[in-house]
Design a protein around this motif. Structure first.
Motif, short mmCIF file in Angstrom:
data_model
loop_
_atom_site.label_atom_id
_atom_site.label_comp_id
_atom_site.label_asym_id
_atom_site.label_seq_id
_atom_site.Cartn_x
_atom_site.Cartn_y
_atom_site.Cartn_z
N ARG A 1 -64.59 25.67 23.42
CA ARG A 1 -64.07 26.99 23.08
C ARG A 1 -63.30 27.60 24.25
NH1 ARG A 1 -63.81 28.77 18.10
NH2 ARG A 1 -66.04 28.81 17.67
N LEU A 2 -63.71 27.33 25.49
CA LEU A 2 -63.04 27.89 26.66
C LEU A 2 -61.58 27.45 26.73
CD1 LEU A 2 -65.71 27.56 29.52
CD2 LEU A 2 -65.01 29.62 28.29
N PHE A 3 -61.28 26.28 26.16
CA PHE A 3 -59.92 25.77 26.22
C PHE A 3 -59.18 25.89 24.89
CE2 PHE A 3 -62.02 23.91 29.81
CZ PHE A 3 -61.05 23.95 30.80
N GLU A 4 -59.90 25.78 23.80
CA GLU A 4 -59.25 25.91 22.49
C GLU A 4 -59.09 27.36 22.07
OE1 GLU A 4 -61.62 23.69 19.80
OE2 GLU A 4 -61.18 21.75 20.74
N GLY A 5 -59.96 28.24 22.60
CA GLY A 5 -59.91 29.64 22.21
C GLY A 5 -60.45 29.86 20.81
N ALA A 6 -60.28 31.06 20.32
CA ALA A 6 -60.75 31.41 18.97
C ALA A 6 -59.83 32.47 18.39
CB ALA A 6 -62.19 31.93 19.01
N THR A 7 -59.78 32.53 17.07
CA THR A 7 -58.99 33.54 16.38
C THR A 7 -59.92 34.60 15.80
OG1 THR A 7 -59.02 32.18 14.37
CG2 THR A 7 -57.13 31.95 15.83
N VAL A 8 -59.53 35.85 15.93
CA VAL A 8 -60.33 36.98 15.46
C VAL A 8 -59.46 37.85 14.57
CG1 VAL A 8 -61.75 38.95 16.12
CG2 VAL A 8 -61.65 36.94 17.61
N ALA A 9 -59.93 38.13 13.36
CA ALA A 9 -59.18 38.95 12.41
C ALA A 9 -59.84 40.32 12.25
CB ALA A 9 -59.08 38.26 11.06
N LEU A 10 -59.04 41.37 12.30
CA LEU A 10 -59.50 42.73 12.03
C LEU A 10 -59.15 43.08 10.59
CD1 LEU A 10 -58.31 44.61 15.25
CD2 LEU A 10 -60.67 44.07 14.63
N VAL A 11 -60.16 43.41 9.79
CA VAL A 11 -59.91 43.78 8.40
C VAL A 11 -60.66 45.07 8.07
CG1 VAL A 11 -59.56 41.39 7.66
CG2 VAL A 11 -61.85 42.39 7.57
N GLY A 12 -60.22 45.72 7.01
CA GLY A 12 -60.84 46.96 6.57
C GLY A 12 -59.85 47.81 5.81
N ALA A 13 -60.31 48.94 5.36
CA ALA A 13 -59.45 49.85 4.60
C ALA A 13 -58.36 50.43 5.50
CB ALA A 13 -60.30 50.96 4.00
N PRO B 1 -60.78 32.67 25.72
CA PRO B 1 -59.49 33.17 25.24
C PRO B 1 -59.52 33.42 23.73
CG PRO B 1 -59.35 30.83 25.67
CD PRO B 1 -60.72 31.25 26.12
N LEU B 2 -59.02 34.58 23.34
CA LEU B 2 -59.03 34.96 21.93
C LEU B 2 -57.64 35.39 21.49
CD1 LEU B 2 -62.28 37.16 21.87
CD2 LEU B 2 -62.08 34.73 21.35
N ARG B 3 -57.35 35.17 20.23
CA ARG B 3 -56.15 35.73 19.60
C ARG B 3 -56.61 36.68 18.51
NH1 ARG B 3 -50.59 32.83 18.75
NH2 ARG B 3 -50.63 33.50 20.92
N LEU B 4 -56.34 37.95 18.71
CA LEU B 4 -56.78 39.00 17.80
C LEU B 4 -55.63 39.37 16.87
CD1 LEU B 4 -59.10 41.05 17.17
CD2 LEU B 4 -58.03 42.58 18.82
N THR B 5 -55.91 39.42 15.57
CA THR B 5 -54.89 39.73 14.58
C THR B 5 -55.22 41.01 13.85
OG1 THR B 5 -54.43 37.37 14.23
CG2 THR B 5 -53.64 38.89 12.55
N ASP B 6 -54.31 41.98 13.95
CA ASP B 6 -54.42 43.21 13.17
C ASP B 6 -53.78 42.97 11.81
OD1 ASP B 6 -54.83 45.82 12.43
OD2 ASP B 6 -53.13 46.63 13.55
N THR B 7 -54.43 43.43 10.76
CA THR B 7 -53.95 43.16 9.40
C THR B 7 -53.74 44.46 8.61
OG1 THR B 7 -56.17 43.02 8.43
CG2 THR B 7 -55.25 41.01 9.39
N ALA B 8 -53.04 44.33 7.51
CA ALA B 8 -52.81 45.48 6.64
C ALA B 8 -54.13 45.96 6.05
CB ALA B 8 -51.84 45.09 5.52
#
Length: 393
Positions: free
Chosen positions: A168-180, A221-228
């Motif tokens: 995980r330290l090298f591949e990272g992770a994806t994080v999605a933000l969801v909600g109203a 390392p993380l990639r955070l995604t803001d969503t509609a």
């Protein structure tokens, strides 16, 4: 040896001036005689110098060629060579430190110890096959089994336990933000990343497309995604935004559902979420369910707890002096296969007719571990590893 030289084209005119460094083998990086030219670095001048070198008979290096030569000349083992690429690719200091540990040979030392122990234990089994008249075989094999479990099986399992976080330290992770809409997802993205990347407004539906930002939590390392915002709509653009939000949430490593403490109608997750966040707790609200992480993006309350919970969810291990980890998928898969061979061999002990099979399984495990270090006939492994390197390195 270093000299200041002028480098000339075929007509004798100066192309550039720089430092010529000579590294005589076997003390060089590759173990061969190496010459390094350090010019001014401009792409036009560098290309002209390269063209001149090609005219004189030089050939462009292939991907990872210098490091591959270092392996072939015994300057590095294959795990150290992979650590060279890991040092280049490391996105966080924590990942870089792990790569440095492997580059210094720590991982290779662990593997070499396992191979030595296997060699010794296999030799004992084969000696027993040569002297079948001994009358202490049951006691002997019980002791052999205990030694194998203690000195080989247990260390491999400990190494494998570190793999999820290490990779995980090298591949990272994806994080999605969801909600109203308008629960504070964009504000949270800005707060976690430390940058004003997302537009923040009191108007609903400000975010319609996906917005990515890179940041780290405890060196992961993380990639955070803001969503509609998730809601029913007749707006074609917003409908597409919601569709993309649901798609991202379904593939993300972690989904964070964000609710507004002042709006109970936003509290019920409409999709699966790994962590539930209650934002705007500084505003009036009712009793907040216990499963929610309470935070206020405006005041910063709860953000540290969120980071900690997020790291824990991703498998982080809090350690004062972090040990060596398995950080490559190739290493993990080899260790898993070697462990299966070793345990299969252990299952043969006690059956006189299967001792040859036990020895064979353990020799196969030895060969698999040797492949991690690049020992033996592993040309296909070399080709695979160095195909992932940058050109030249």
């Amino acid at each position: 040896m270093a000299t200041l030289d002028a480098w000339l084209d075929h007509a004798g005119e100066r192309l550039d001036q720089g430092i010529t460094l000579y590294f005589p083998g076997p003390a060089s990086y590759t173990g061969e005689d190496v010459v390094e030219l350090q010019g001014h670095g401009g792409p036009v001048l560098l290309q002209a110098l390269l063209s001149r070198l090609y005219e004189l008979g030089c050939e462009p290096a292939q991907a990872g060629e210098f490091t591959r030569r270092a392996v072939e000349h015994g300057k590095l083992d294959l795990s150290q060579a992979e650590a060279v690429a890991a040092c280049i690719d490391a996105a966080t200091v924590r990942a870089g430190k792990q790569a440095q540990r492997q580059l210094q040979g720590e991982f290779g030392i662990h593997i070499d110890r396992l191979m030595q122990r296997l060699t010794s234990l296999v030799a004992h089994v084969e000696a027993s096959l040569d002297f079948p008249e001994e009358e202490i075989r049951d006691l002997y094999f019980s002791d052999l089994r205990n030694k194998m479990v203690e000195t080989v099986v247990a260390p491999i399992k400990e190494m494998l336990a570190s793999a999820p976080l290490g990779e995980r330290l090298f591949e990272g992770a994806t994080v999605a933000l969801v909600g109203a809409p308008n629960v504070g997802k964009s504000s949270l993205l800005n707060a976690l990343s430390g940058r004003e990347r997302a537009i923040v407004s009191h108007l609903e539906g400000t975010t319609r497309d996906l917005l990515d930002v890179d940041f780290e939590v405890n060196g992961i390392p993380l990639r955070l995604t803001d969503t509609a915002g998730l809601r029913d709509s007749h707006d074609v653009v917003e409908i597409e935004g919601v569709r993309r939000a649901l798609q991202v949430a379904s593939t993300a490593d972690v989904t964070l559902f964000v609710a507004d403490a002042s709006r109970p109608d936003t509290w019920s997750p409409s999709i699966h979420a790994d962590l539930l966040l209650m934002n705007k707790v500084d505003l009036e609200s009712g009793d907040i369910p216990d499963e929610y992480i309470q935070l206020s993006v405006i005041s910063g309350e709860g953000l540290n707890e969120l980071r900690s919970r997020l790291a824990s969810f991703l498998g982080d291990i809090q350690m004062g002096d972090e040990g060596m980890m398995v950080t490559h998928e190739r290493h993990r898969l080899v260790l898993v296969e070697a462990l299966e061979c070793i345990e299969s061999g252990l299952g043969c002990l006690g059956n006189e007719e299967l001792l040859d099979l036990a020895a064979m399984q353990w020799r196969r495990a030895w060969g698999l571990l040797a492949g991690i270090l690049g020992i033996g006939d592993v040309e296909y492994i070399l080709d695979r590893v160095f195909s992932e390197f940058c050109i030249g390195k």
